[in-house]
Design a protein around this motif. Sequence first.
Motif, PDB file in Angstrom:
ATOM      1  N   LEU A   1      93.014  62.558  69.538  1.00 23.48           N
ATOM      2  CA  LEU A   1      92.449  62.517  68.190  1.00 23.48           C
ATOM      3  C   LEU A   1      92.763  61.196  67.491  1.00 23.48           C
ATOM      4  O   LEU A   1      91.911  60.633  66.785  1.00 23.48           O
ATOM      5  CB  LEU A   1      92.981  63.685  67.352  1.00 23.48           C
ATOM      6  CG  LEU A   1      92.240  65.020  67.448  1.00 23.48           C
ATOM      7  CD1 LEU A   1      92.961  66.087  66.644  1.00 23.48           C
ATOM      8  CD2 LEU A   1      90.795  64.876  66.968  1.00 23.48           C
ATOM      9  N   ALA A   2      93.971  60.701  67.696  1.00 20.99           N
ATOM     10  CA  ALA A   2      94.339  59.414  67.106  1.00 20.99           C
ATOM     11  C   ALA A   2      93.486  58.290  67.685  1.00 20.99           C
ATOM     12  O   ALA A   2      93.064  57.371  66.960  1.00 20.99           O
ATOM     13  CB  ALA A   2      95.818  59.138  67.332  1.00 20.99           C
ATOM     14  N   MET A   3      93.221  58.342  68.992  1.00 22.60           N
ATOM     15  CA  MET A   3      92.347  57.350  69.620  1.00 22.60           C
ATOM     16  C   MET A   3      90.943  57.407  69.021  1.00 22.60           C
ATOM     17  O   MET A   3      90.342  56.378  68.693  1.00 22.60           O
ATOM     18  CB  MET A   3      92.270  57.596  71.130  1.00 22.60           C
ATOM     19  CG  MET A   3      93.535  57.284  71.896  1.00 22.60           C
ATOM     20  SD  MET A   3      93.319  57.723  73.650  1.00 22.60           S
ATOM     21  CE  MET A   3      94.900  57.202  74.304  1.00 22.60           C
ATOM     22  N   LEU A   4      90.423  58.615  68.885  1.00 21.19           N
ATOM     23  CA  LEU A   4      89.084  58.784  68.327  1.00 21.19           C
ATOM     24  C   LEU A   4      89.026  58.310  66.880  1.00 21.19           C
ATOM     25  O   LEU A   4      88.019  57.742  66.433  1.00 21.19           O
ATOM     26  CB  LEU A   4      88.662  60.252  68.418  1.00 21.19           C
ATOM     27  CG  LEU A   4      88.480  60.814  69.833  1.00 21.19           C
ATOM     28  CD1 LEU A   4      88.370  62.324  69.802  1.00 21.19           C
ATOM     29  CD2 LEU A   4      87.234  60.219  70.488  1.00 21.19           C
ATOM     30  N   GLY A   5      90.121  58.521  66.160  1.00 25.63           N
ATOM     31  CA  GLY A   5      90.168  58.133  64.755  1.00 25.63           C
ATOM     32  C   GLY A   5      90.143  56.641  64.526  1.00 25.63           C
ATOM     33  O   GLY A   5      89.910  56.182  63.399  1.00 25.63           O
ATOM     34  N   GLU A   6      90.372  55.854  65.568  1.00 23.68           N
ATOM     35  CA  GLU A   6      90.314  54.403  65.413  1.00 23.68           C
ATOM     36  C   GLU A   6      88.883  53.914  65.226  1.00 23.68           C
ATOM     37  O   GLU A   6      88.655  52.884  64.593  1.00 23.68           O
ATOM     38  CB  GLU A   6      90.936  53.719  66.631  1.00 23.68           C
ATOM     39  CG  GLU A   6      92.436  53.943  66.755  1.00 23.68           C
ATOM     40  CD  GLU A   6      93.017  53.270  67.986  1.00 23.68           C
ATOM     41  OE1 GLU A   6      92.252  52.547  68.682  1.00 23.68           O
ATOM     42  OE2 GLU A   6      94.209  53.463  68.261  1.00 23.68           O
ATOM     43  N   LYS A   7      87.917  54.649  65.772  1.00 29.07           N
ATOM     44  CA  LYS A   7      86.510  54.246  65.626  1.00 29.07           C
ATOM     45  C   LYS A   7      85.720  55.191  64.734  1.00 29.07           C
ATOM     46  O   LYS A   7      84.751  54.782  64.093  1.00 29.07           O
ATOM     47  CB  LYS A   7      85.820  54.174  67.000  1.00 29.07           C
ATOM     48  CG  LYS A   7      86.231  52.977  67.820  1.00 29.07           C
ATOM     49  CD  LYS A   7      85.314  52.771  68.999  1.00 29.07           C
ATOM     50  CE  LYS A   7      83.920  52.336  68.564  1.00 29.07           C
ATOM     51  NZ  LYS A   7      83.933  51.011  67.912  1.00 29.07           N
ATOM     52  N   ILE A   8      86.124  56.465  64.734  1.00 26.48           N
ATOM     53  CA  ILE A   8      85.384  57.469  63.962  1.00 26.48           C
ATOM     54  C   ILE A   8      86.116  57.730  62.656  1.00 26.48           C
ATOM     55  O   ILE A   8      87.270  58.178  62.659  1.00 26.48           O
ATOM     56  CB  ILE A   8      85.241  58.764  64.773  1.00 26.48           C
ATOM     57  CG1 ILE A   8      84.446  58.495  66.056  1.00 26.48           C
ATOM     58  CG2 ILE A   8      84.559  59.851  63.945  1.00 26.48           C
ATOM     59  CD1 ILE A   8      84.378  59.662  67.008  1.00 26.48           C
ATOM     60  N   LYS A   9      85.447  57.460  61.550  1.00 25.43           N
ATOM     61  CA  LYS A   9      86.053  57.623  60.229  1.00 25.43           C
ATOM     62  C   LYS A   9      85.391  58.734  59.412  1.00 25.43           C
ATOM     63  O   LYS A   9      85.605  58.809  58.206  1.00 25.43           O
ATOM     64  CB  LYS A   9      85.974  56.298  59.467  1.00 25.43           C
ATOM     65  CG  LYS A   9      86.722  55.138  60.135  1.00 25.43           C
ATOM     66  CD  LYS A   9      88.197  55.449  60.293  1.00 25.43           C
ATOM     67  CE  LYS A   9      88.950  54.306  60.967  1.00 25.43           C
ATOM     68  NZ  LYS A   9      90.390  54.628  61.160  1.00 25.43           N
ATOM     69  N   ASP A  10      84.608  59.573  60.083  1.00 24.51           N
ATOM     70  CA  ASP A  10      84.014  60.724  59.417  1.00 24.51           C
ATOM     71  C   ASP A  10      85.025  61.866  59.476  1.00 24.51           C
ATOM     72  O   ASP A  10      85.236  62.462  60.535  1.00 24.51           O
ATOM     73  CB  ASP A  10      82.710  61.125  60.127  1.00 24.51           C
ATOM     74  CG  ASP A  10      81.959  62.229  59.397  1.00 24.51           C
ATOM     75  OD1 ASP A  10      82.615  63.027  58.692  1.00 24.51           O
ATOM     76  OD2 ASP A  10      80.725  62.302  59.524  1.00 24.51           O
ATOM     77  N   PRO A  11      85.675  62.201  58.343  1.00 22.34           N
ATOM     78  CA  PRO A  11      86.749  63.209  58.388  1.00 22.34           C
ATOM     79  C   PRO A  11      86.262  64.588  58.801  1.00 22.34           C
ATOM     80  O   PRO A  11      86.990  65.332  59.458  1.00 22.34           O
ATOM     81  CB  PRO A  11      87.291  63.217  56.952  1.00 22.34           C
ATOM     82  CG  PRO A  11      86.191  62.646  56.113  1.00 22.34           C
ATOM     83  CD  PRO A  11      85.468  61.677  56.979  1.00 22.34           C
ATOM     84  N   ARG A  12      85.024  64.949  58.447  1.00 18.15           N
ATOM     85  CA  ARG A  12      84.507  66.270  58.817  1.00 18.15           C
ATOM     86  C   ARG A  12      84.293  66.367  60.324  1.00 18.15           C
ATOM     87  O   ARG A  12      84.590  67.393  60.952  1.00 18.15           O
ATOM     88  CB  ARG A  12      83.212  66.557  58.057  1.00 18.15           C
ATOM     89  CG  ARG A  12      83.415  66.654  56.547  1.00 18.15           C
ATOM     90  CD  ARG A  12      82.091  66.739  55.804  1.00 18.15           C
ATOM     91  NE  ARG A  12      81.384  67.976  56.124  1.00 18.15           N
ATOM     92  CZ  ARG A  12      80.069  68.040  56.353  1.00 18.15           C
ATOM     93  NH1 ARG A  12      79.347  66.940  56.339  1.00 18.15           N
ATOM     94  NH2 ARG A  12      79.495  69.183  56.610  1.00 18.15           N
ATOM     95  N   PHE A  13      83.779  65.312  60.915  1.00 18.97           N
ATOM     96  CA  PHE A  13      83.579  65.297  62.370  1.00 18.97           C
ATOM     97  C   PHE A  13      84.925  65.429  63.079  1.00 18.97           C
ATOM     98  O   PHE A  13      85.059  66.193  64.039  1.00 18.97           O
ATOM     99  CB  PHE A  13      82.874  64.000  62.772  1.00 18.97           C
ATOM    100  CG  PHE A  13      82.510  63.924  64.226  1.00 18.97           C
ATOM    101  CD1 PHE A  13      81.331  64.486  64.696  1.00 18.97           C
ATOM    102  CD2 PHE A  13      83.337  63.296  65.138  1.00 18.97           C
ATOM    103  CE1 PHE A  13      80.993  64.426  66.047  1.00 18.97           C
ATOM    104  CE2 PHE A  13      83.013  63.224  66.485  1.00 18.97           C
ATOM    105  CZ  PHE A  13      81.829  63.799  66.933  1.00 18.97           C
ATOM    106  N   LEU A  14      85.925  64.700  62.607  1.00 19.52           N
ATOM    107  CA  LEU A  14      87.250  64.769  63.220  1.00 19.52           C
ATOM    108  C   LEU A  14      87.883  66.142  63.029  1.00 19.52           C
ATOM    109  O   LEU A  14      88.588  66.645  63.919  1.00 19.52           O
ATOM    110  CB  LEU A  14      88.155  63.684  62.639  1.00 19.52           C
ATOM    111  CG  LEU A  14      87.788  62.240  63.008  1.00 19.52           C
ATOM    112  CD1 LEU A  14      88.680  61.263  62.256  1.00 19.52           C
ATOM    113  CD2 LEU A  14      87.903  62.014  64.517  1.00 19.52           C
TER     114      LEU A  14
END
Length: 440
Positions: free
Chosen positions: A182-195
């Motif tokens: 999740l931390a890796m994905l959060g580096e490129k994805i900044k949509d909080p609902r998607f995360l």
Amino acid sequence: MGTSETCSITDTKLKRIAWLSARDPDRQFDSLMHLFNKESLAGCFHELDGGKAVGIDGMDKAEYGRGLDAHLEDLVARMKRMAYRPGPVRQVLIDKEGKPGEKRPLGISNFEDKMVQRMVHKVLESIYEPLFLDCSYGFRPGVGCHDAIQALWRYLYRWDVQRILDVDLARFFGTIDKQVLLAMLGEKIKDPRFLRYLARMFKSGVLAEGELRVSEEGMPQGSICSPVLANIFAHYVIDTWFKETVKPHCAGRVALFRYADDMVICCQYERDAERIRGALAGRLAKYHLTLNEEKTKLIPFGKHVGQNGGRAALDFLGFTFYWGRSRHGSVIPKVKTIGKRLRQKLKRVQVWARTMRHRYRLPALWAIFCAKLRGHIHYYGVTFNLGMVRAFVFKATKCLFKWLNRRSQRQSFSWARFRLFMQAHPLPAVQAYHPLYASQ
């Protein structure tokens, strides 16, 4: 606006995301949930196979489709107000390919969850596919295991390789750290609902033997999202590390070939191979992954081994790579079906022929048998391996002949009559569907 038109708009948006990601590898994406609309999810519904096993709610595609519009409207409404929660995954155990007696867990999600997973897969693939490196071949559009086999063969044919590091990861899918991912994905994805939905998917749990288990580790194999998520994890943990850290610190030429968690590293010098093995263990430990020490090995694979008549063999994706002679007498790398895999497949043909010989009439049984052979030929029909494929077809056909003659007290067929039958109903042709010498 029609469904197909809106799906086309969504596809265009996904292509736009892929274009932006390819153009700027550091680009971040902060608005993704608008892609989860009624029309795009309807497209995912139609793409799913209705014959697959059902999840714990027991709903299949046909039942969901009877009230499709209402179901989709309800799903989109729940997703908009953050009320959608993926259900637990039903776990079943299936036989491991090439490992008799061993089982691996397979996760089966509810049908509605499969639709959402399909859309999540499309979004993640649009973002990360342009970033994946050429050394990665597993579960990617446009490339596959035969591309990995061909690339490895070409490398061995062209470059001097003293050692090959045959890497075996212990329970790769089962030990991926979800929080790290999740931390890796959060580096490129900044949509909080998607995360948040990804986090819910990770925490949905697995229902096994009547017990719900929630773990911080592991991707359920069988989930539509698992392959792309595992590739993202391996991309950061292994691929980019190998390219940016390992290669610059090696004295000779090195190359990585990875198909999901199956990977080999070719090294020009033995010393580089030994250093990479030690460094790889440390790198994996940092992300809670481990090497299978018994199966991870350094293999001497220099061309001089073949020139001196020595035996050097590497097993990769169902094939054994070894040194042989060309028609002109030169030492070149060749491939053949792994012997153990061939014997296991023949045993499965034996079991199938014994159990199915009474269930179908001969024409139907023969059609199924030829379909099975066709699948084998399409996979193993590779340059240098046609002899092994022909041997499999012959032995499998003899096996079927034996069990056809045990359908009654008296002999049903003589071999001469059986050959006449095969002339009227030919076996699939053996040919090289994947030529290794094909032009690039």
